[in-house]
Each structure stands twice: as structure tokens, then as C-alpha cells.
Design a protein around this motif. Structure first.
Motif, mmCIF file in Angstrom:
data_model
loop_
_atom_site.group_PDB
_atom_site.id
_atom_site.type_symbol
_atom_site.label_atom_id
_atom_site.label_comp_id
_atom_site.label_asym_id
_atom_site.label_seq_id
_atom_site.Cartn_x
_atom_site.Cartn_y
_atom_site.Cartn_z
ATOM 1 N N ARG A 25 0.836 -1.204 0.000
ATOM 2 C CA ARG A 25 0.000 0.000 0.000
ATOM 3 C C ARG A 25 0.873 1.257 0.000
ATOM 4 O O ARG A 25 0.574 2.227 -0.694
ATOM 5 C CB ARG A 25 -0.902 -0.019 1.235
ATOM 6 N N THR A 26 1.962 1.219 0.776
ATOM 7 C CA THR A 26 2.880 2.365 0.826
ATOM 8 C C THR A 26 3.445 2.655 -0.552
ATOM 9 O O THR A 26 3.542 3.817 -0.969
ATOM 10 C CB THR A 26 4.037 2.085 1.806
ATOM 11 N N GLY A 27 3.809 1.588 -1.283
ATOM 12 C CA GLY A 27 4.361 1.780 -2.617
ATOM 13 C C GLY A 27 3.374 2.450 -3.551
ATOM 14 O O GLY A 27 3.733 3.343 -4.322
ATOM 15 N N PHE A 28 2.096 2.036 -3.493
ATOM 16 C CA PHE A 28 1.071 2.652 -4.334
ATOM 17 C C PHE A 28 0.865 4.118 -3.965
ATOM 18 O O PHE A 28 0.820 4.990 -4.850
ATOM 19 C CB PHE A 28 -0.256 1.897 -4.200
ATOM 20 N N ILE A 29 0.752 4.401 -2.655
ATOM 21 C CA ILE A 29 0.536 5.788 -2.211
ATOM 22 C C ILE A 29 1.684 6.677 -2.661
ATOM 23 O O ILE A 29 1.472 7.781 -3.191
ATOM 24 C CB ILE A 29 0.385 5.856 -0.674
ATOM 25 N N LEU A 30 2.928 6.212 -2.471
ATOM 26 C CA LEU A 30 4.090 7.025 -2.853
ATOM 27 C C LEU A 30 4.133 7.236 -4.368
ATOM 28 O O LEU A 30 4.515 8.308 -4.838
ATOM 29 C CB LEU A 30 5.383 6.383 -2.363
ATOM 30 N N ALA A 31 3.733 6.214 -5.132
ATOM 31 C CA ALA A 31 3.692 6.368 -6.590
ATOM 32 C C ALA A 31 2.612 7.359 -7.006
ATOM 33 O O ALA A 31 2.833 8.218 -7.874
ATOM 34 C CB ALA A 31 3.450 5.015 -7.252
ATOM 35 N N ALA A 32 1.429 7.271 -6.380
ATOM 36 C CA ALA A 32 0.339 8.198 -6.692
ATOM 37 C C ALA A 32 0.713 9.623 -6.293
ATOM 38 O O ALA A 32 0.457 10.582 -7.033
ATOM 39 C CB ALA A 32 -0.945 7.771 -5.987
ATOM 40 N N VAL A 33 1.334 9.764 -5.121
ATOM 41 C CA VAL A 33 1.793 11.089 -4.679
ATOM 42 C C VAL A 33 2.892 11.583 -5.617
ATOM 43 O O VAL A 33 2.934 12.761 -5.990
ATOM 44 C CB VAL A 33 2.305 11.040 -3.223
ATOM 45 N N GLY A 34 3.780 10.667 -6.035
ATOM 46 C CA GLY A 34 4.839 11.044 -6.962
ATOM 47 C C GLY A 34 4.300 11.559 -8.276
ATOM 48 O O GLY A 34 4.864 12.474 -8.881
ATOM 49 N N SER A 35 3.182 10.981 -8.721
ATOM 50 C CA SER A 35 2.545 11.476 -9.940
ATOM 51 C C SER A 35 1.954 12.869 -9.723
ATOM 52 O O SER A 35 2.126 13.768 -10.538
ATOM 53 C CB SER A 35 1.440 10.509 -10.369
ATOM 54 N N ALA A 36 1.243 13.026 -8.598
ATOM 55 C CA ALA A 36 0.573 14.309 -8.322
ATOM 56 C C ALA A 36 1.569 15.417 -8.018
ATOM 57 O O ALA A 36 1.410 16.562 -8.447
ATOM 58 C CB ALA A 36 -0.405 14.134 -7.165
ATOM 59 N N VAL A 37 2.618 15.093 -7.243
ATOM 60 C CA VAL A 37 3.636 16.092 -6.896
ATOM 61 C C VAL A 37 4.583 16.253 -8.081
ATOM 62 O O VAL A 37 5.308 15.334 -8.438
ATOM 63 C CB VAL A 37 4.433 15.661 -5.641
ATOM 64 N N GLY A 38 4.526 17.398 -8.694
ATOM 65 C CA GLY A 38 5.377 17.641 -9.859
ATOM 66 C C GLY A 38 5.908 19.062 -9.858
ATOM 67 O O GLY A 38 5.859 19.777 -8.864
ATOM 68 N N LEU A 39 6.389 19.478 -11.014
ATOM 69 C CA LEU A 39 6.977 20.807 -11.123
ATOM 70 C C LEU A 39 5.952 21.899 -10.836
ATOM 71 O O LEU A 39 6.284 22.957 -10.312
ATOM 72 C CB LEU A 39 7.559 20.984 -12.534
ATOM 73 N N ASN A 94 -11.015 4.767 -0.436
ATOM 74 C CA ASN A 94 -11.273 6.105 0.105
ATOM 75 C C ASN A 94 -10.069 6.644 0.866
ATOM 76 O O ASN A 94 -9.681 7.808 0.716
ATOM 77 C CB ASN A 94 -12.497 6.075 1.028
ATOM 78 N N ASN A 95 -9.482 5.813 1.696
ATOM 79 C CA ASN A 95 -8.325 6.239 2.477
ATOM 80 C C ASN A 95 -7.141 6.571 1.579
ATOM 81 O O ASN A 95 -6.438 7.573 1.781
ATOM 82 C CB ASN A 95 -7.935 5.121 3.451
ATOM 83 N N ASN A 96 -6.902 5.719 0.586
ATOM 84 C CA ASN A 96 -5.806 5.966 -0.357
ATOM 85 C C ASN A 96 -5.986 7.305 -1.071
ATOM 86 O O ASN A 96 -5.023 8.059 -1.262
ATOM 87 C CB ASN A 96 -5.741 4.846 -1.402
ATOM 88 N N ALA A 97 -7.221 7.600 -1.478
ATOM 89 C CA ALA A 97 -7.493 8.855 -2.177
ATOM 90 C C ALA A 97 -7.256 10.054 -1.264
ATOM 91 O O ALA A 97 -6.621 11.040 -1.666
ATOM 92 C CB ALA A 97 -8.935 8.865 -2.698
ATOM 93 N N PHE A 98 -7.770 9.983 -0.039
ATOM 94 C CA PHE A 98 -7.561 11.080 0.912
ATOM 95 C C PHE A 98 -6.077 11.316 1.145
ATOM 96 O O PHE A 98 -5.602 12.463 1.120
ATOM 97 C CB PHE A 98 -8.255 10.767 2.248
ATOM 98 N N MET A 99 -5.307 10.251 1.389
ATOM 99 C CA MET A 99 -3.881 10.407 1.683
ATOM 100 C C MET A 99 -3.120 10.993 0.497
ATOM 101 O O MET A 99 -2.259 11.864 0.660
ATOM 102 C CB MET A 99 -3.277 9.063 2.100
ATOM 103 N N THR A 100 -3.445 10.527 -0.709
ATOM 104 C CA THR A 100 -2.765 11.031 -1.907
ATOM 105 C C THR A 100 -2.999 12.531 -2.077
ATOM 106 O O THR A 100 -2.060 13.309 -2.302
ATOM 107 C CB THR A 100 -3.266 10.280 -3.160
ATOM 108 N N VAL A 101 -4.261 12.958 -1.963
ATOM 109 C CA VAL A 101 -4.600 14.373 -2.159
ATOM 110 C C VAL A 101 -4.000 15.231 -1.046
ATOM 111 O O VAL A 101 -3.416 16.298 -1.309
ATOM 112 C CB VAL A 101 -6.126 14.568 -2.230
ATOM 113 N N LEU A 102 -4.108 14.787 0.195
ATOM 114 C CA LEU A 102 -3.595 15.583 1.320
ATOM 115 C C LEU A 102 -2.078 15.709 1.267
ATOM 116 O O LEU A 102 -1.535 16.788 1.549
ATOM 117 C CB LEU A 102 -4.034 14.957 2.652
ATOM 118 N N MET A 103 -1.380 14.643 0.905
ATOM 119 C CA MET A 103 0.081 14.721 0.807
ATOM 120 C C MET A 103 0.509 15.635 -0.333
ATOM 121 O O MET A 103 1.466 16.396 -0.222
ATOM 122 C CB MET A 103 0.671 13.324 0.622
#
Length: 492
Positions: free
Chosen positions: A9-23, A254-263
């Protein structure tokens, strides 16, 4: 063949956050906040996050997880007539991949320049003249010669995405993001820890966060907040659908989505503190008003901040650290963009992952050469404007209309709730069907009207018609033809 899955789960969250967090988090968000009421901007921004960002992320995670496919096949499953929209989203990702990687190549070059501040005293002249070779003769349709010094950094940036997509979600993307994301956050925190103690830094941070509550009554500020949320979260152009399609069967959507957006939004705040702290110090050191040094986009990253780095204590350490953070943010996003295209093509053609990744990254590298010519920046600027302000927002709107109004939305809410630790209620349906759709209609209408009112960037009618509107029209035609071809294949 069994579909790949994320290793954790951590790997997915970090990958999703990595996609969202950009330049865009680093050079766009701080300026957006500053321009739109400072601290008061966070009210519409947080409202947009709750009513658009999180609901849209839950929707895409749900669709990707349920249908185990990239955007084209997922949307075709929802409604066979809408497969074209999935291919339109994949093409948006492909075109972004072609030019976004060039900015990563710039950041790689500047990481080396920052060791000795090779840009000198005139960072503006260095970037546009010596580095990019831009002259008055260039335009988006007159590109000039290739800038050969950018070939190696461009190849390195593509190599990172190729390695990740070739190795797959678990062996490549997940492993890289488990390293890149913690390092990125650590580097930004280290930069903040040093910058906040510099003279004038707190004044700069105050400039960004000082609230101007009169702006809250301005519809443009609300549009800017929603635009930033759609811009930065990687929703609506095939990425999160692709990533979620590799989730294990038991995944807390739901939790994964919240964490990705908040991070992602939390990182934007940190980036704002870092950027405006540096600008505040720069303004104090040069005895200028902060309004005279603040800027957005590539000008901020490659002109304004190099000037600030010249003034910083230990610039040979802080400069490379800053540009390395840009590289990490860019690479993590570019990997996700390349994966969105790779997943869509694999689903359609049945090709193996190594073959698909090799063909796309090789073609992408060749297409990216257009953007490392002397006029490449101008072509990038024009293409980026039409992709992000017209095509991407249009794709988001159409996806929400399809799922929210032509499908049984309640089924997806129940599906996500059944898998999640906490449930989302009627507010989620309300946001998907009305709030997000309403704001997208307003923003997209204003963007289209503005594009027709005057040519973006002062480019010629011919360039705007062919390279802007023509590009979008061609993407639509190709997407519809693929959709028609799919129907023909299914007909006995």
C-alpha cells in the motif's frame, strides 16, 4: 494473464503522490496563492480540494480498481461509445510526456550549473540566450537548430521513465518512488530549515500567506483554486485510472485517495514556504520590493531562483539541492505519465510490457527533440497552454459527465465504501454530479472564450490555429477513429 499488482500500500501511495507532486507544485502553486489573495486563497483551495480533488480521486481509484484497465478500456466498459475519450486522455498524457521531460532535462543541467553558479550575474540572459539559444528569429513554427548540450540530460530523463515502465509497477515504478518521494520531501525540508533563518525570508513567507479576504468574492479566485486542483492531481488524463488498475483486490480506496490528495496539497504548502522564503531573502538583499522579484513558471525556476541562489550562503550546496528536488519531482511525475500511455497501449494491443515501454519511450524521445531546438521553449509554451487549459479540463469534464450522469453513480460509491475503512456519503455524489462539473464548465468556458478573444502569448493566428486548435482537433479525430476501429473489430 494475471495483471501486475503493487507490492504494498505504501508503494502505491508514494507512486500516486509522486505522480501528483510535480513541477507545478513548486513553481505554480506559490504564485497562484500570492496572486489570488495569499492566505485567503487557502479557503477556496481547501474547498476545491474537498469538493473536487478528493471526490475525483476516489472516482478514478474506484474505476481503475473495479475494471482493471487503463483509461480507454475502462471508459469503453462504461459505455462503448466513449472509448474515444479514453484514447483522447492517453494522447494528452503522451503529448505532456513529450514536452514535460524537456523541463526535467533543464533541471538536470542546472543541477550541474548550480555547483559553481555557471549562469553568472545575468540569469535571464543565460537561460534564454546561452542555454536555450532563443533569438528574435524563433517562433513555435520556426524552431531553428537543435541544442546539442540538452541531448544527454534529455536521454537521462527518458532513461529513468523507460527503466520504471519497462520493469513494471512493482519492480520499477514502486521501487523508484519509494526512494524519490522520501528524498524529495527531505530535501525540501532541509532547504526550508536553512532559508527561514535568512534575513527577509519570513517577510517573503508572510507575503504569500497574508490574507486578502476581499479576493474571496472574486469568481476568478475560485476558478483559480479549482484549476490548480485539477492541474496538479493527475486526474482526468489516464494516470490514476492506470495506477489504480494494479491495486490488489482488497484495497482501501477512500483512504488511499484522501492520503494522496492531502500529501500532494501539503507538499504544495511546503514548496510555497521554500520559494517565498528565498524570494523574501532575495528582495531584502537587493533592497527591492518582493513584487519586483516574484514570478511564475519557468521564469521562476530558471531565472529568478538562480539569482536568489547567487545571494544565498553556501550556494554550491543549496543550489544543487534545489534543482535536484526539481529533477526528482519531475521524474516521479513523468514516470506516471509514461505509464498511463503504456497501460493503455498494452490493454489495446496485447503487447508485452517491455515491447510497449520500448516503443513508446523511443518514439517519445524522438518527439521530444522538437522541444530542445532554439525555439523549443515557444513550442512548449503554446502546446502546454492548449493541452492543460483546454484539452485536459475538457477531458475531466466529459469523464465526470459520463460517469456522473450516464452511469449509476451510486454503484461506484457503494463499491468504494465496501472496500474502505470509512465510507463517503451523499456529498460525494453531489460533488461529482454538480460541484465539480459546474466549476469545470465555468473554467473551461472562460479559457475557451479567452483563447478566442486574443491569441495566447501573442503568437500568430496561423500558429494558434494549427499548433493549438489543430493539435486538439487531430487528437479528437485519431481517438474517434480508434473507437470506430474497435467497434468494427467486435462486429462478427
Amino acid at each position: 494473464m494475471k495483471r501486475e499488482q503493487w507490492g504494498s500500500r505504501t508503494g502505491f501511495i508514494l507512486a500516486a503522490v509522486g505522480s501528483a507532486v510535480g513541477l507545478g507544485n513548486i513553481w505554480r502553486f506559490p504564485y497562484m496563492a500570492y496572486e489570488n489573495g495569499g492566505g485567503a486563497f487557502f479557503i477556496p483551495y481547501l474547498f476545491a480540494m474537498l469538493t473536487a480533488g478528493i471526490p475525483f480521486m476516489i472516482l478514478e481509484f474506484t474505476l481503475g480498481h473495479r475494471y482493471r484497465s487503463g483509461a480507454p478500456r475502462t471508459l469503453a466498459t462504461l459505455n462503448a461509445r466513449f472509448e474515444w475519450l479514453g484514447w483522447f486522455q492517453v494522447m494528452i498524457s503522451a503529448i505532456i510526456a513529450f514536452y514535460y521531460v524537456v523541463v526535467i532535462a533543464w533541471a538536470i543541467s542546472y543541477t550541474g550549473f548550480a555547483v559553481t553558479q555557471s549562469w553568472g550575474e545575468d540569469s535571464n540572459g543565460f537561460f534564454f540566450g546561452e542555454f536555450l539559444g532563443l533569438t528574435g528569429d524563433q517562433s513555435p513554427s520556426r524552431l531553428g537548430g537543435l541544442q546539442w548540450h540538452l541531448l544527454l540530460p534529455l536521454a537521462l530523463a527518458w532513461a529513468a521513465s523507460y527503466f520504471a515502465t519497462y520493469r513494471g509497477v512493482k519492480g520499477g515504478i514502486e521501487k523508484i518512488n519509494k526512494v524519490l518521494m522520501p528524498l524529495l520531501f527531505l530535501m525540501v525540508l532541509l532547504l526550508i530549515a536553512r532559508i527561514v533563518f535568512l534575513p527577509g525570508a519570513l517577510d517573503g513567507i508572510n507575503w504569500m500567506f497574508a490574507p486578502d479576504f476581499s479576493k474571496i468574492r472574486d469568481l476568478k479566485v475560485w476558478s483559480a483554486a479549482y484549476g490548480q486542483i485539477f492541474f496538479t492531481l493527475s486526474v482526468g488524463f489516464a494516470i490514476m485510472l492506470s495506477y489504480a488498475s494494479y491495486l490488489p483486490e482488497k484495497s482501501d480506496i477512500n483512504n488511499n485517495a484522501f492520503m494522496t490528495v492531502l500529501m500532494n496539497c501539503g507538499f504544495s504548502m511546503l514548496a510555497g514556504i521554500m520559494i517565498f522564503g528565498a524570494l523574501g531573502y532575495m528582495a531584502a538583499a537587493q533592497d527591492k520590493a518582493l513584487t519586483e522579484v516574484v514570478s511564475s513558471g519557468v521564469g521562476l525556476a530558471f531565472v529568478t531562483l538562480p539569482t536568489a541562489i547567487n545571494l544565498l550562503p553556501a550556494p554550491g550546496i543549496m543550489g544543487p539541492l534545489f534543482f535536484l528536488a526539481l529533477v526528482f519531482a519531475g521524474v516521479s511525475s513523468h514516470i506516471s505519465i509514461a505509464e498511463a500511455v503504456t497501460t493503455g497501449l498494452m490493454d489495446k494491443t496485447g503487447w508485452s510490457r517491455p515491447k510497449t515501454a520500448t516503443l513508446f519511450c523511443a518514439a517519445g524521445f524522438l518527439a521530444s527533440l522538437l522541444f530542445i531546438t532554439q525555439g523549443g521553449l515557444l513550442l512548449l509554451d503554446l502546446v502546454d497552454y492548449f493541452i492543460n487549459n483546454i484539452a485536459l479540463l475538457g477531458a475531466c469534464l466529459l469523464e465526470l459527465l459520463l460517469v456522473g450522469w450516464l452511469c449509476r453513480l451510486e454503484d461506484y460509491r457503494q463499491y468504494a465504501n465496501r472496500l474502505s475503512e470509512f465510507s463517503v456519503g451523499g456529498w460525494w455524489r453531489l460533488c461529482i454530479k454538480f460541484v465539480s462539473v459546474g466549476m469545470l464548465v465555468v473554467i473551461l468556458f472562460n479559457n475557451i472564450a479567452g483563447a478566442f478573444r486574443e491569441n495566447y502569448g501573442g503568437y500568430s493566428d496561423r500558429e494558434v490555429l494549427f499548433l493549438g486548435w489543430g493539435m486538439i482537433a487531430l487528437m479528437l479525430v485519431v481517438a474517434v477513429l480508434i473507437n470506430a476501429g474497435s467497434k468494427t473489430e467486435k462486429t462478427p
